[in-house]
Design a protein around this motif. Structure first.
Motif: not given
Length: 132
Positions: A104-131
């Motif tokens: 899903r995230i990759e589709r979002i990134r591609q949609a923004y890049e295409d729509r607004y002519r961006q070279d990229s949308v940055g992404r970072s991932d971390d494993e966390v603990t949440a409640e």
């Protein structure tokens, strides 16, 4: 008797103090959306980004997300420093769903890049603990 009660409760207190992690394993993904356009047009404004958020990101992550205003910068190949307004979107989802959510995230990134002519949308991932 007091010593016996304290002795019985002490292991429980020590155990609770050592077990400070609360919650479940989650994946945290941060997306970095620039607003500058390469063709000299006005940057992506707040109204446009909100519309993109409502149409592309929220349907993919209806349980919630966080949006933060940012100021990004990077060095171009010619050495010039480019600065622009940006948006940071923070997504949290169970680790066990990382594969499907990642698509899903990759589709979002591609949609923004295409729509607004961006070279990229940055992404970072971390494993966390949440409640929640």
């Amino acid at each position: 008797m007091l010593i016996a009660l304290l002795g019985a409760g002490l292991p429980a207190l020590v155990g609770a103090a050592l077990h400070t992690e609360v919650g479940e394993p989650y994946q945290e993904t941060r997306l970095y959306f620039g607003t500058g356009r390469p063709d000299g047009r006005d940057p992506v404004d707040e109204r446009e980004f909100t519309r993109f958020l409502d149409r592309e990101i929220t349907p993919a992550f209806p349980e919630g997300l966080t949006v933060q205003d940012g100021r990004g910068q990077w060095r171009e190949q010619d050495g010039d420093i480019v600065r622009e307004t940006s948006y940071e979107v923070v997504l949290l989802y169970p680790v066990k769903e990382a594969g499907e959510r990642g698509a899903r995230i990759e589709r979002i990134r591609q949609a923004y890049e295409d729509r607004y002519r961006q070279d990229s949308v940055g992404r970072s991932d971390d494993e966390v603990t949440a409640e929640f």
